[in-house]
Design a protein around this motif. Sequence first.
Motif, PDB file in Angstrom:
ATOM      1  N   HIS A 181      53.592  92.750  46.989  1.00 50.79           N
ATOM      2  CA  HIS A 181      54.179  93.954  46.391  1.00 50.79           C
ATOM      3  C   HIS A 181      53.103  95.005  46.102  1.00 50.79           C
ATOM      4  N   LEU A 182      52.033  94.590  45.474  1.00 51.49           N
ATOM      5  CA  LEU A 182      50.974  95.548  45.134  1.00 51.49           C
ATOM      6  C   LEU A 182      50.269  96.064  46.383  1.00 51.49           C
ATOM      7  N   GLY A 183      50.227  95.263  47.425  1.00 54.88           N
ATOM      8  CA  GLY A 183      49.549  95.666  48.653  1.00 54.88           C
ATOM      9  C   GLY A 183      50.328  96.617  49.533  1.00 54.88           C
ATOM     10  N   THR A 184      51.613  96.796  49.265  1.00 56.37           N
ATOM     11  CA  THR A 184      52.410  97.672  50.133  1.00 56.37           C
ATOM     12  C   THR A 184      52.060  99.142  49.959  1.00 56.37           C
ATOM     13  N   LEU A 185      51.433  99.491  48.863  1.00 57.96           N
ATOM     14  CA  LEU A 185      51.087 100.896  48.645  1.00 57.96           C
ATOM     15  C   LEU A 185      49.888 101.323  49.493  1.00 57.96           C
ATOM     16  N   LEU A 186      48.993 100.417  49.780  1.00 57.41           N
ATOM     17  CA  LEU A 186      47.773 100.788  50.501  1.00 57.41           C
ATOM     18  C   LEU A 186      48.032 101.434  51.855  1.00 57.41           C
ATOM     19  N   PRO A 187      48.889 100.869  52.714  1.00 57.84           N
ATOM     20  CA  PRO A 187      49.162 101.567  53.980  1.00 57.84           C
ATOM     21  C   PRO A 187      49.782 102.951  53.779  1.00 57.84           C
ATOM     22  N   ASP A 188      50.587 103.082  52.727  1.00 59.67           N
ATOM     23  CA  ASP A 188      51.198 104.381  52.437  1.00 59.67           C
ATOM     24  C   ASP A 188      50.154 105.425  52.074  1.00 59.67           C
ATOM     25  N   LEU A 189      49.049 104.994  51.476  1.00 61.30           N
ATOM     26  CA  LEU A 189      47.996 105.936  51.102  1.00 61.30           C
ATOM     27  C   LEU A 189      47.423 106.637  52.320  1.00 61.30           C
ATOM     28  N   VAL A 190      47.286 105.922  53.422  1.00 62.53           N
ATOM     29  CA  VAL A 190      46.777 106.523  54.658  1.00 62.53           C
ATOM     30  C   VAL A 190      47.724 107.620  55.116  1.00 62.53           C
ATOM     31  N   ASN A 191      49.027 107.332  55.116  1.00 65.70           N
ATOM     32  CA  ASN A 191      50.012 108.341  55.522  1.00 65.70           C
ATOM     33  C   ASN A 191      50.004 109.534  54.583  1.00 65.70           C
ATOM     34  N   LEU A 192      49.927 109.261  53.273  1.00 66.70           N
ATOM     35  CA  LEU A 192      49.903 110.358  52.301  1.00 66.70           C
ATOM     36  C   LEU A 192      48.671 111.229  52.503  1.00 66.70           C
ATOM     37  N   ARG A 193      47.545 110.601  52.751  1.00 61.84           N
ATOM     38  CA  ARG A 193      46.309 111.357  52.964  1.00 61.84           C
ATOM     39  C   ARG A 193      46.419 112.241  54.201  1.00 61.84           C
TER      40      ARG A 193
ATOM     41  N   LYS B  44      45.284 103.820  36.097  1.00 64.69           N
ATOM     42  CA  LYS B  44      46.110 103.934  37.284  1.00 64.69           C
ATOM     43  C   LYS B  44      46.780 105.292  37.496  1.00 64.69           C
ATOM     44  N   SER B  45      46.276 106.316  36.896  1.00 63.27           N
ATOM     45  CA  SER B  45      46.927 107.616  37.031  1.00 63.27           C
ATOM     46  C   SER B  45      46.961 108.097  38.480  1.00 63.27           C
ATOM     47  N   GLN B  46      45.894 107.861  39.234  1.00 63.81           N
ATOM     48  CA  GLN B  46      45.889 108.284  40.632  1.00 63.81           C
ATOM     49  C   GLN B  46      46.866 107.448  41.459  1.00 63.81           C
ATOM     50  N   ILE B  47      46.930 106.164  41.179  1.00 60.20           N
ATOM     51  CA  ILE B  47      47.875 105.296  41.891  1.00 60.20           C
ATOM     52  C   ILE B  47      49.306 105.722  41.577  1.00 60.20           C
ATOM     53  N   ASP B  48      49.569 106.071  40.313  1.00 59.78           N
ATOM     54  CA  ASP B  48      50.912 106.517  39.941  1.00 59.78           C
ATOM     55  C   ASP B  48      51.311 107.766  40.711  1.00 59.78           C
ATOM     56  N   ARG B  49      50.374 108.652  40.901  1.00 56.67           N
ATOM     57  CA  ARG B  49      50.671 109.867  41.668  1.00 56.67           C
ATOM     58  C   ARG B  49      51.129 109.475  43.072  1.00 56.67           C
ATOM     59  N   CYS B  50      50.426 108.542  43.676  1.00 56.71           N
ATOM     60  CA  CYS B  50      50.798 108.081  45.014  1.00 56.71           C
ATOM     61  C   CYS B  50      52.124 107.341  45.006  1.00 56.71           C
ATOM     62  N   ARG B  51      52.338 106.512  43.989  1.00 61.32           N
ATOM     63  CA  ARG B  51      53.612 105.791  43.895  1.00 61.32           C
ATOM     64  C   ARG B  51      54.773 106.760  43.839  1.00 61.32           C
ATOM     65  N   ARG B  52      54.617 107.804  43.043  1.00 60.86           N
ATOM     66  CA  ARG B  52      55.697 108.789  42.919  1.00 60.86           C
ATOM     67  C   ARG B  52      55.913 109.536  44.237  1.00 60.86           C
ATOM     68  N   MET B  53      54.833 109.780  44.960  1.00 61.13           N
ATOM     69  CA  MET B  53      54.953 110.496  46.230  1.00 61.13           C
ATOM     70  C   MET B  53      55.640 109.648  47.298  1.00 61.13           C
ATOM     71  N   THR B  54      55.570 108.330  47.173  1.00 63.41           N
ATOM     72  CA  THR B  54      56.204 107.480  48.185  1.00 63.41           C
ATOM     73  C   THR B  54      57.677 107.216  47.896  1.00 63.41           C
ATOM     74  N   LEU B  55      58.138 107.465  46.688  1.00 58.26           N
ATOM     75  CA  LEU B  55      59.534 107.156  46.359  1.00 58.26           C
ATOM     76  C   LEU B  55      60.546 107.871  47.264  1.00 58.26           C
ATOM     77  N   PRO B  56      60.300 109.131  47.660  1.00 63.52           N
ATOM     78  CA  PRO B  56      61.281 109.789  48.536  1.00 63.52           C
ATOM     79  C   PRO B  56      61.296 109.246  49.970  1.00 63.52           C
ATOM     80  N   VAL B  57      60.292 108.458  50.354  1.00 66.45           N
ATOM     81  CA  VAL B  57      60.240 107.925  51.712  1.00 66.45           C
ATOM     82  C   VAL B  57      61.467 107.033  51.931  1.00 66.45           C
ATOM     83  N   PRO B  58      62.222 107.295  52.987  1.00 65.71           N
ATOM     84  CA  PRO B  58      63.425 106.486  53.226  1.00 65.71           C
ATOM     85  C   PRO B  58      63.106 104.987  53.245  1.00 65.71           C
TER      86      PRO B  58
END
Length: 118
Positions: A98-110, A52-66
């Motif tokens: 809970h696990l599915g909430t990251l997927l939409p964020d990936l589109v925004n991050l990309r 999950k190293s790539q997922i962790d990178r994304c998780r960390r990038m979403t933490l600052p999102v209000p």
Amino acid sequence: MIARLDATVARQHEAFDTGDQEGFHLADEAFHETLASAAGYPGIWRVAQAAKSQIDRCRRMTLPVPGRMAMVILEHLSILDALRRGDGPAAEAAMRTHLGTLLPDLVNLRNQHPGYFV
């Protein structure tokens, strides 16, 4: 197990209140590791860590999102509530949500950081 999960959510509240993204992430990791162990799959966490190293990178990038950290806390509390009631199907549904909430964020991050997703 419930007491350990409660303690990790309390640590997340503290980290959220102080803006400590690293502390929040570490408590999040502890929450998921405790769940895996309680489910009878303690070794799965080591396997997941490697994958999950790539997922962790994304998780960390979403933490600052209000609102992101507050949302994670609410999702964890939903999982905990179902576990307290002994409602396995509700706990599973809450975990899937809970696990599915990251997927939409990936589109925004990309879209925001296309160079990170090559």
